[in-house]
Design a protein around this motif. Structure first.
Motif, PDB file in Angstrom:
ATOM      1  N   VAL A   1      44.998  63.036  97.653  1.00 42.61           N
ATOM      2  CA  VAL A   1      44.782  62.712  96.250  1.00 42.61           C
ATOM      3  C   VAL A   1      46.100  62.989  95.545  1.00 42.61           C
ATOM      4  O   VAL A   1      46.623  64.108  95.617  1.00 42.61           O
ATOM      5  CB  VAL A   1      43.655  63.563  95.631  1.00 42.61           C
ATOM      6  N   ALA A   2      46.662  61.997  94.875  1.00 43.83           N
ATOM      7  CA  ALA A   2      47.991  62.143  94.281  1.00 43.83           C
ATOM      8  C   ALA A   2      48.015  61.594  92.869  1.00 43.83           C
ATOM      9  O   ALA A   2      47.260  60.681  92.527  1.00 43.83           O
ATOM     10  CB  ALA A   2      49.029  61.424  95.136  1.00 43.83           C
ATOM     11  N   SER A   3      48.906  62.153  92.061  1.00 45.92           N
ATOM     12  CA  SER A   3      49.072  61.656  90.697  1.00 45.92           C
ATOM     13  C   SER A   3      49.607  60.229  90.720  1.00 45.92           C
ATOM     14  O   SER A   3      50.362  59.843  91.613  1.00 45.92           O
ATOM     15  CB  SER A   3      50.008  62.583  89.910  1.00 45.92           C
ATOM     16  N   ASP A   4      49.217  59.472  89.744  1.00 44.28           N
ATOM     17  CA  ASP A   4      49.551  58.049  89.694  1.00 44.28           C
ATOM     18  C   ASP A   4      50.946  57.851  89.111  1.00 44.28           C
ATOM     19  O   ASP A   4      51.124  57.371  87.986  1.00 44.28           O
ATOM     20  CB  ASP A   4      48.496  57.310  88.861  1.00 44.28           C
ATOM     21  N   ILE A   5      51.953  58.271  89.903  1.00 47.30           N
ATOM     22  CA  ILE A   5      53.336  58.023  89.534  1.00 47.30           C
ATOM     23  C   ILE A   5      53.913  57.024  90.535  1.00 47.30           C
ATOM     24  O   ILE A   5      53.356  56.823  91.617  1.00 47.30           O
ATOM     25  CB  ILE A   5      54.173  59.321  89.503  1.00 47.30           C
ATOM     26  N   GLU A   6      55.017  56.400  90.184  1.00 46.27           N
ATOM     27  CA  GLU A   6      55.533  55.294  90.984  1.00 46.27           C
ATOM     28  C   GLU A   6      55.768  55.680  92.433  1.00 46.27           C
ATOM     29  O   GLU A   6      55.440  54.917  93.356  1.00 46.27           O
ATOM     30  CB  GLU A   6      56.836  54.772  90.366  1.00 46.27           C
ATOM     31  N   ALA A   7      56.362  56.865  92.661  1.00 45.11           N
ATOM     32  CA  ALA A   7      56.673  57.272  94.035  1.00 45.11           C
ATOM     33  C   ALA A   7      55.424  57.338  94.896  1.00 45.11           C
ATOM     34  O   ALA A   7      55.420  56.891  96.056  1.00 45.11           O
ATOM     35  CB  ALA A   7      57.377  58.632  94.018  1.00 45.11           C
ATOM     36  N   PHE A   8      54.340  57.878  94.353  1.00 42.31           N
ATOM     37  CA  PHE A   8      53.120  58.021  95.137  1.00 42.31           C
ATOM     38  C   PHE A   8      52.371  56.701  95.272  1.00 42.31           C
ATOM     39  O   PHE A   8      51.715  56.454  96.285  1.00 42.31           O
ATOM     40  CB  PHE A   8      52.221  59.103  94.527  1.00 42.31           C
ATOM     41  N   ARG A   9      52.450  55.860  94.244  1.00 35.30           N
ATOM     42  CA  ARG A   9      51.830  54.535  94.382  1.00 35.30           C
ATOM     43  C   ARG A   9      52.462  53.784  95.547  1.00 35.30           C
ATOM     44  O   ARG A   9      51.771  53.097  96.305  1.00 35.30           O
ATOM     45  CB  ARG A   9      52.010  53.731  93.084  1.00 35.30           C
ATOM     46  N   GLN A  10      53.776  53.917  95.682  1.00 37.53           N
ATOM     47  CA  GLN A  10      54.471  53.228  96.769  1.00 37.53           C
ATOM     48  C   GLN A  10      54.015  53.751  98.129  1.00 37.53           C
ATOM     49  O   GLN A  10      53.645  52.975  99.015  1.00 37.53           O
ATOM     50  CB  GLN A  10      55.980  53.425  96.622  1.00 37.53           C
ATOM     51  N   VAL A  11      54.037  55.059  98.309  1.00 36.64           N
ATOM     52  CA  VAL A  11      53.701  55.648  99.605  1.00 36.64           C
ATOM     53  C   VAL A  11      52.232  55.424  99.955  1.00 36.64           C
ATOM     54  O   VAL A  11      51.888  55.176 101.113  1.00 36.64           O
ATOM     55  CB  VAL A  11      54.046  57.157  99.612  1.00 36.64           C
ATOM     56  N   LEU A  12      51.360  55.496  98.946  1.00 36.94           N
ATOM     57  CA  LEU A  12      49.918  55.369  99.171  1.00 36.94           C
ATOM     58  C   LEU A  12      49.416  53.936  99.007  1.00 36.94           C
ATOM     59  O   LEU A  12      48.209  53.709  98.940  1.00 36.94           O
ATOM     60  CB  LEU A  12      49.151  56.288  98.223  1.00 36.94           C
ATOM     61  N   ARG A  13      50.336  52.990  98.989  1.00 36.25           N
ATOM     62  CA  ARG A  13      49.968  51.569  98.950  1.00 36.25           C
ATOM     63  C   ARG A  13      49.035  51.262  97.787  1.00 36.25           C
ATOM     64  O   ARG A  13      47.990  50.632  97.937  1.00 36.25           O
ATOM     65  CB  ARG A  13      49.316  51.145 100.267  1.00 36.25           C
ATOM     66  N   ASN A  14      49.412  51.774  96.617  1.00 32.02           N
ATOM     67  CA  ASN A  14      48.621  51.518  95.395  1.00 32.02           C
ATOM     68  C   ASN A  14      47.167  51.953  95.525  1.00 32.02           C
ATOM     69  O   ASN A  14      46.269  51.333  94.946  1.00 32.02           O
ATOM     70  CB  ASN A  14      48.706  50.042  95.002  1.00 32.02           C
ATOM     71  N   GLY A  15      46.942  53.016  96.260  1.00 29.93           N
ATOM     72  CA  GLY A  15      45.592  53.571  96.383  1.00 29.93           C
ATOM     73  C   GLY A  15      44.836  53.148  97.619  1.00 29.93           C
ATOM     74  O   GLY A  15      43.726  53.628  97.857  1.00 29.93           O
ATOM     75  N   ARG A  16      45.420  52.280  98.432  1.00 29.28           N
ATOM     76  CA  ARG A  16      44.723  51.855  99.653  1.00 29.28           C
ATOM     77  C   ARG A  16      44.813  52.892 100.759  1.00 29.28           C
ATOM     78  O   ARG A  16      43.973  52.915 101.659  1.00 29.28           O
ATOM     79  CB  ARG A  16      45.295  50.527 100.148  1.00 29.28           C
ATOM     80  N   ALA A  17      45.822  53.778 100.689  1.00 34.90           N
ATOM     81  CA  ALA A  17      45.988  54.799 101.725  1.00 34.90           C
ATOM     82  C   ALA A  17      45.814  56.207 101.168  1.00 34.90           C
ATOM     83  O   ALA A  17      46.165  57.190 101.813  1.00 34.90           O
ATOM     84  CB  ALA A  17      47.364  54.666 102.379  1.00 34.90           C
TER      85      ALA A  17
END
Length: 375
Positions: free
Chosen positions: A292-308
């Motif tokens: 579970v990660a904060s919705d910042i650009e770096a995490f959106r990238q790594v987590l595939r916009n919430g798919r991972a």
């Protein structure tokens, strides 16, 4: 290939840049290359064979943190000697705009230079003001790498030009299997955090507030925190009845860090900003832990916009509690996210990333002499 790598930050203090450099160096050595790393470090500090100390580090506030840097006559002399003795085919500097060894190396070196930018920050008046001073060093850089789109944006805004996008690497095999800590995660569930406790942008304060909300609804839920900082001060931010359910391990070594990741049901990355990639988040993904990660650009990238992995509103403890609670209550969803995370993080494996970095080295080396000391 003979490769010299300049590290800006103290080797003694855990950090994403230092870990990136360590893993890159060891991967390149494993591929048959000769690698030497110069870093801020005391002469008597235990270091790997491939690491050269450049003198004591000085703490300096930087990008919402405290960076431990080396910059001065002693460091200049050691950088000069390291370059001369290394006779490198290519020099790889990390964070060249930071007033530390990589910037010194750019000033001093003659020959092919590659730079990697890790930092993501808003337009910095300091960097813009010092740009004329740095220009003579930075203009010598032949190849630029950014570890994320956020880092690339920082580079363009402050330095101009562009960069090849090559993400941080993750030693995925290192995180795949580990024995959980004794008694963890436990029947009531566990949520985890890794990072510097007292650094506001790491977001532990947000997680502690979310834990209060979650713990009220789940009597057996526990919190596991690892990282440098004053554990007692953090523990006392929780209501007294919850303190016996929060465990602070302090700074942990690499082996214990992997065990921590395998000791929780959900890993939380509540960082509020200043992250260009999210290496700890990627490591949790490599361990197969739902994130579970904060919705910042770096995490959106790594987590595939919430798919991972689950994303929550940055800085919002209630939204973090809702996102983490959904995962704690849904083992099937946790398993699905773990599978998606393992697939997503595979492209960050160091075997892949190091070969992309080598391609940049080879490009800049063509037609250039080996790295020496500018006259």
């Amino acid at each position: 290939m003979r490769i010299g790598i300049a590290c800006p930050y103290s080797w003694a203090v855990p950090g994403g840049v230092q870990q990136h450099i360590r893993d890159l160096a060891e991967t390149l050595i494993g591929l048959g290359h000769e690698v030497s790393v110069i870093t801020p470090a005391d002469d008597d500090q235990p270091l790997p064979d491939y690491v050269v100390p450049a003198g004591r580090a000085v703490p300096v506030p930087y990008n919402g943190s405290v960076a431990r840097l080396a910059f001065g006559p002693l460091s200049v002399g050691r950088v000069r000697r390291w370059l001369k003795e290394g006779d490198f085919d290519v020099l790889h500097v990390h964070e060249p705009t930071v007033p530390s060894l990589p910037l010194l190396a750019c000033w001093v070196a003659a020959g092919p230079i590659v730079a990697t930018v890790h930092t993501a920050m808003r337009r910095s008046r300091v960097l813009l003001a010092t740009q004329p001073v740095m220009r003579s060093a930075l203009e010598k850089i032949d190849g630029r790498i950014a570890v994320s789109e956020a880092a690339r944006t920082t580079l363009v805004e402050h330095l101009g030009g562009d960069a090849v996008l090559i993400p941080n690497g993750v030693a995925t095999k290192r995180y795949r299997h580990a024995v959980p800590l004794d008694g963890w995660p436990g029947p009531g569930g566990a949520i985890g955090f890794l990072g510097r406790m007292e650094e506001p942008r790491k977001g532990l304060a947000v997680l502690l507030k979310a834990f209060e909300i979650l713990a009220a609804e789940r009597p057996g839920l526990r919190l596991l925190v690892a990282g440098p900082g004053d554990a007692a001060a953090q523990l006392h931010k929780l209501p007294e009845p919850l303190r016996e359910r929060a465990f602070f391990l302090g700074e942990v070594d690499e082996e214990e860090k992997v065990r921590v990741l395998h000791s929780v049901d959900v890993f939380c990355s509540p960082n509020t900003g200043g992250e260009s990639f999210g290496i700890v988040t990627a490591e949790a993904m490599a361990a197969g832990v739902p994130v579970v990660a904060s919705d910042i650009e770096a995490f959106r990238q790594v987590l595939r916009n919430g798919r991972a992995g689950e994303l929550f509103a940055n800085g919002d403890p209630a939204d973090l509690a809702r996102a983490a609670g959904r995962l704690l209550d849904d083992p099937a969803q946790r398993a699905d996210l773990a599978v998606a995370a393992l697939a997503a993080v595979a492209e960050y494996d160091w075997d892949v990333v190091a070969r992309e970095v080598l391609s940049v080295y080879e490009t800049v080396v063509l037609g250039r002499a080996t790295v020496g000391v500018a006259q």
